[in-house]
Write an enzyme that holds these catalytic residues in place. Structure first.
Site, PDB file in Angstrom:
ATOM      1  N   GLY A   8       0.839  -1.214   0.000  1.00  0.00           N
ATOM      2  CA  GLY A   8       0.000   0.000   0.000  1.00  0.00           C
ATOM      3  C   GLY A   8       0.866   1.253   0.000  1.00  0.00           C
ATOM      4  O   GLY A   8       0.533   2.253   0.638  1.00  0.00           O
ATOM      5  N   GLY A  11      -0.489   5.042  -0.945  1.00  0.00           N
ATOM      6  CA  GLY A  11      -1.574   5.702  -0.214  1.00  0.00           C
ATOM      7  C   GLY A  11      -1.092   6.908   0.586  1.00  0.00           C
ATOM      8  O   GLY A  11       0.062   7.332   0.464  1.00  0.00           O
ATOM      9  N   GLN A  12      -1.992   7.449   1.410  1.00  0.00           N
ATOM     10  CA  GLN A  12      -1.658   8.669   2.180  1.00  0.00           C
ATOM     11  C   GLN A  12      -0.442   8.432   3.071  1.00  0.00           C
ATOM     12  O   GLN A  12       0.486   9.237   3.098  1.00  0.00           O
ATOM     13  CB  GLN A  12      -2.854   9.120   3.035  1.00  0.00           C
ATOM     14  CG  GLN A  12      -2.603  10.470   3.705  1.00  0.00           C
ATOM     15  CD  GLN A  12      -3.600  10.822   4.813  1.00  0.00           C
ATOM     16  OE1 GLN A  12      -4.474  10.037   5.169  1.00  0.00           O
ATOM     17  NE2 GLN A  12      -3.457  12.021   5.355  1.00  0.00           N
ATOM     18  N   ILE A  35      -0.808  -1.947  -6.039  1.00  0.00           N
ATOM     19  CA  ILE A  35      -1.733  -2.747  -6.863  1.00  0.00           C
ATOM     20  C   ILE A  35      -1.930  -2.031  -8.196  1.00  0.00           C
ATOM     21  O   ILE A  35      -1.806  -0.793  -8.259  1.00  0.00           O
ATOM     22  CB  ILE A  35      -3.096  -2.991  -6.165  1.00  0.00           C
ATOM     23  CG1 ILE A  35      -3.715  -1.674  -5.673  1.00  0.00           C
ATOM     24  CG2 ILE A  35      -2.967  -3.999  -5.043  1.00  0.00           C
ATOM     25  CD1 ILE A  35      -5.143  -1.802  -5.182  1.00  0.00           C
ATOM     26  N   TYR A 143     -15.216  -0.988   9.468  1.00  0.00           N
ATOM     27  CA  TYR A 143     -13.825  -0.555   9.619  1.00  0.00           C
ATOM     28  C   TYR A 143     -13.347  -0.891  11.034  1.00  0.00           C
ATOM     29  O   TYR A 143     -12.280  -1.491  11.219  1.00  0.00           O
ATOM     30  CB  TYR A 143     -13.744   0.953   9.367  1.00  0.00           C
ATOM     31  CG  TYR A 143     -12.357   1.547   9.436  1.00  0.00           C
ATOM     32  CD1 TYR A 143     -11.409   1.256   8.468  1.00  0.00           C
ATOM     33  CD2 TYR A 143     -12.008   2.431  10.458  1.00  0.00           C
ATOM     34  CE1 TYR A 143     -10.143   1.823   8.513  1.00  0.00           C
ATOM     35  CE2 TYR A 143     -10.748   3.008  10.505  1.00  0.00           C
ATOM     36  CZ  TYR A 143      -9.817   2.694   9.535  1.00  0.00           C
ATOM     37  OH  TYR A 143      -8.564   3.260   9.581  1.00  0.00           O
ATOM     38  N   LYS A 147     -10.579  -3.507  12.351  1.00  0.00           N
ATOM     39  CA  LYS A 147      -9.395  -3.054  13.103  1.00  0.00           C
ATOM     40  C   LYS A 147      -9.223  -3.833  14.409  1.00  0.00           C
ATOM     41  O   LYS A 147      -8.105  -4.187  14.790  1.00  0.00           O
ATOM     42  CB  LYS A 147      -9.469  -1.543  13.377  1.00  0.00           C
ATOM     43  CG  LYS A 147      -9.230  -0.698  12.139  1.00  0.00           C
ATOM     44  CD  LYS A 147      -7.870  -0.982  11.519  1.00  0.00           C
ATOM     45  CE  LYS A 147      -7.589  -0.163  10.286  1.00  0.00           C
ATOM     46  NZ  LYS A 147      -6.429  -0.655   9.531  1.00  0.00           N
TER      47      LYS A 147
HETATM   48  P1  NAD Z   1      -5.006   4.873   1.800  1.00  0.00           P
HETATM   49  O1  NAD Z   1      -6.405   4.526   1.421  1.00  0.00           O
HETATM   50  O2  NAD Z   1      -4.482   6.226   1.450  1.00  0.00           O
HETATM   51  O3  NAD Z   1      -3.994   3.783   1.212  1.00  0.00           O
HETATM   52  C1  NAD Z   1      -4.292   2.414   1.218  1.00  0.00           C
HETATM   53  C2  NAD Z   1      -3.362   1.729   0.232  1.00  0.00           C
HETATM   54  O4  NAD Z   1      -3.742   0.349   0.146  1.00  0.00           O
HETATM   55  C3  NAD Z   1      -3.458   2.307  -1.198  1.00  0.00           C
HETATM   56  O5  NAD Z   1      -2.146   2.504  -1.673  1.00  0.00           O
HETATM   57  C4  NAD Z   1      -4.141   1.189  -1.986  1.00  0.00           C
HETATM   58  O6  NAD Z   1      -3.706   1.141  -3.332  1.00  0.00           O
HETATM   59  C5  NAD Z   1      -3.672  -0.032  -1.221  1.00  0.00           C
HETATM   60  N1  NAD Z   1      -4.502  -1.226  -1.429  1.00  0.00           N
HETATM   61  C6  NAD Z   1      -5.841  -1.321  -1.615  1.00  0.00           C
HETATM   62  N2  NAD Z   1      -6.192  -2.598  -1.821  1.00  0.00           N
HETATM   63  C7  NAD Z   1      -5.057  -3.333  -1.771  1.00  0.00           C
HETATM   64  C8  NAD Z   1      -4.767  -4.707  -1.919  1.00  0.00           C
HETATM   65  N3  NAD Z   1      -5.722  -5.614  -2.185  1.00  0.00           N
HETATM   66  N4  NAD Z   1      -3.473  -5.106  -1.796  1.00  0.00           N
HETATM   67  C9  NAD Z   1      -2.492  -4.230  -1.539  1.00  0.00           C
HETATM   68  N5  NAD Z   1      -2.703  -2.909  -1.422  1.00  0.00           N
HETATM   69  C10 NAD Z   1      -3.971  -2.462  -1.524  1.00  0.00           C
HETATM   70  O7  NAD Z   1      -4.874   4.609   3.371  1.00  0.00           O
HETATM   71  P2  NAD Z   1      -3.843   5.226   4.418  1.00  0.00           P
HETATM   72  O8  NAD Z   1      -4.469   6.442   4.977  1.00  0.00           O
HETATM   73  O9  NAD Z   1      -2.489   5.311   3.850  1.00  0.00           O
HETATM   74  O10 NAD Z   1      -3.926   4.114   5.544  1.00  0.00           O
HETATM   75  C11 NAD Z   1      -3.004   3.069   5.695  1.00  0.00           C
HETATM   76  C12 NAD Z   1      -3.357   2.287   6.941  1.00  0.00           C
HETATM   77  O11 NAD Z   1      -3.377   3.156   8.065  1.00  0.00           O
HETATM   78  C13 NAD Z   1      -4.738   1.622   6.892  1.00  0.00           C
HETATM   79  O12 NAD Z   1      -4.692   0.417   7.609  1.00  0.00           O
HETATM   80  C14 NAD Z   1      -5.606   2.608   7.644  1.00  0.00           C
HETATM   81  O13 NAD Z   1      -6.746   1.997   8.197  1.00  0.00           O
HETATM   82  C15 NAD Z   1      -4.639   3.078   8.714  1.00  0.00           C
HETATM   83  N6  NAD Z   1      -5.021   4.366   9.304  1.00  0.00           N
HETATM   84  C16 NAD Z   1      -4.989   5.512   8.552  1.00  0.00           C
HETATM   85  C17 NAD Z   1      -5.379   6.712   9.128  1.00  0.00           C
HETATM   86  C18 NAD Z   1      -5.362   7.998   8.351  1.00  0.00           C
HETATM   87  O14 NAD Z   1      -5.798   9.050   8.878  1.00  0.00           O
HETATM   88  N7  NAD Z   1      -4.848   8.029   7.132  1.00  0.00           N
HETATM   89  C19 NAD Z   1      -5.790   6.739  10.476  1.00  0.00           C
HETATM   90  C20 NAD Z   1      -5.838   5.555  11.181  1.00  0.00           C
HETATM   91  C21 NAD Z   1      -5.421   4.369  10.607  1.00  0.00           C
END
Ligand code: NAD
Length: 319
Positions: A8, A11-12, A35, A143, A147
């Protein structure tokens, strides 16, 4: 020397975590997993190796881990809270079936695993003020359910198989590199884009609704410092409460307005986001993280707002 796979990575969190890990451990030692449709671009694509790493494909994960001699996996694949509510089965497939694949590959290849949990792992009957490390976790969202399961399954693999699993419960993360992917705290990022573009901000979260938040540089440090912590000192593992600040929409608005005096905001509350926000803590107690691995945030709301406005303005001007 570490060999790291970030699942991943576009992502963010992943886009910045991969860059930070490459800065610390060397570009060649950090594989950016992605992906199809979410390929690494620019600096992320050029600064080190990348590979298709779909968490739902166990064989693919195993071959990357073997080929690159991976010893540490940061598993960031998930659907965020608002999107997951619309696609619950897919959220489970990625978050839990996918996690199972990651943990199995880690068990077979002796890898450490970081899989973030969230403030979303708490629910309406969790104590909302100074939410303790060990407390009631009965979330009502898919969600949250995934978690809590992530925490339990990761702990299970540690106690049963000795896999070195660790995680934090991230609060809402504020950042300027990659926009957030559909969570309940996204408004705290979107408000900065509106301010920098000189637009009025329409806030989907009601006045007075406090949630924990953190600036991305602190979040990256939390993940890396926990993975580097002395295991002998860890009483908890999956996952640690961590926080840096807690505020309602009117407070972040006022903070931005100090620096952008013409900025305006109105409320159009989104019932789904509001219900989720109200079920989450108002402020976390992160004493366990502070005591067990020395967690300390560097950015409060003032320093974060200053830095966000400066960096996001420069970034948007560039485009
Ligand atoms: P995001 O949605 O920006 O990124 C998620 C990534 O997962 C993306 O790059 C996407 O392409 C990838 N992805 C989707 N399906 C996939 C698959 N089948 N196989 C592999 N990769 C896949 O999310 P984020 O904000 O970067 O969050 C990352 C983690 O941190 C997550 O577990 C999220 O729940 C957790 N989190 C984030 C926040 C936040 O504020 N951003 C807060 C709490 C927890």
């Amino acid at each position: 020397m570490k060999n790291i796979l970030v699942i991943g990575s576009t992502g963010q969190i992943g886009s910045e975590l991969t860059a930070e890990l490459r800065a610390r451990y060397g570009g060649a030692n950090v594989v950016a997993g992605y992906i199809p449709g979410a390929e690494p671009k620019g600096e992320l694509a050029e600064s080190g190796p990348s590979a298709i790493a779909d968490v739902t494909n166990a064989e693919q994960l195993a071959s990357i881990v073997k080929e690159h001699h991976i010893d540490t996996i940061y598993n960031l694949a998930a659907l965020l809270s608002v999107v997951a509510e619309q696609k619950p089965r897919l959220a489970w497939k990625i978050g839990i079936d996918g996690l199972w694949n990651v943990l199995e590959v880690a068990r077979e290849n002796n890898c450490a695993v970081f899989t973030p949990s969230s403030i979303g792992s708490f629910g309406p009957n969790t104590p909302h003020e100074l939410t303790p490390q060990d407390t009631i976790q009965r979330p009502k969202t898919i969600y949250g359910v995934s978690k809590v399961t992530t925490e339990l399954l990761s702990d299970y693999y540690h106690t049963k198989y000795g896999v070195d699993t660790r995680s934090v419960r991230f609060p809402g993360l504020i950042s300027y590199v990659t926009p957030p992917g559909g969570g309940t705290t996204d408004y705290a990022v979107d408000i900065f884009y509106a301010a920098v573009r000189g637009e009025k901000f329409v806030c989907p979260i009601a006045e007075g609704t406090r949630m924990d938040m953190m600036y991305m540089p602190d979040a990256l440090r939390a993940a890396i410092e926990l993975m580097e912590a002395d295991p002998a000192k860890l009483i908890h593992r999956n996952g640690f409460n961590v926080t840096a600040m807690s505020f309602p929409p009117e407070k972040i608005f006022a903070e931005i307005k100090k620096r952008c005096p013409d900025f305006e905001m109105e409320y159009q509350v989104d019932p789904l986001k509001q219900a989720i926000a109200e079920s989450w803590p108002d402020s976390l107690d992160d004493t366990a993280a502070r005591e067990e691995w020395g967690w300390r945030p560097n950015f409060g709301i003032g320093a974060m707002t200053r830095d966000m406005l400066e960096k996001l303005s420069a970034r948007l001007l560039d485009k």
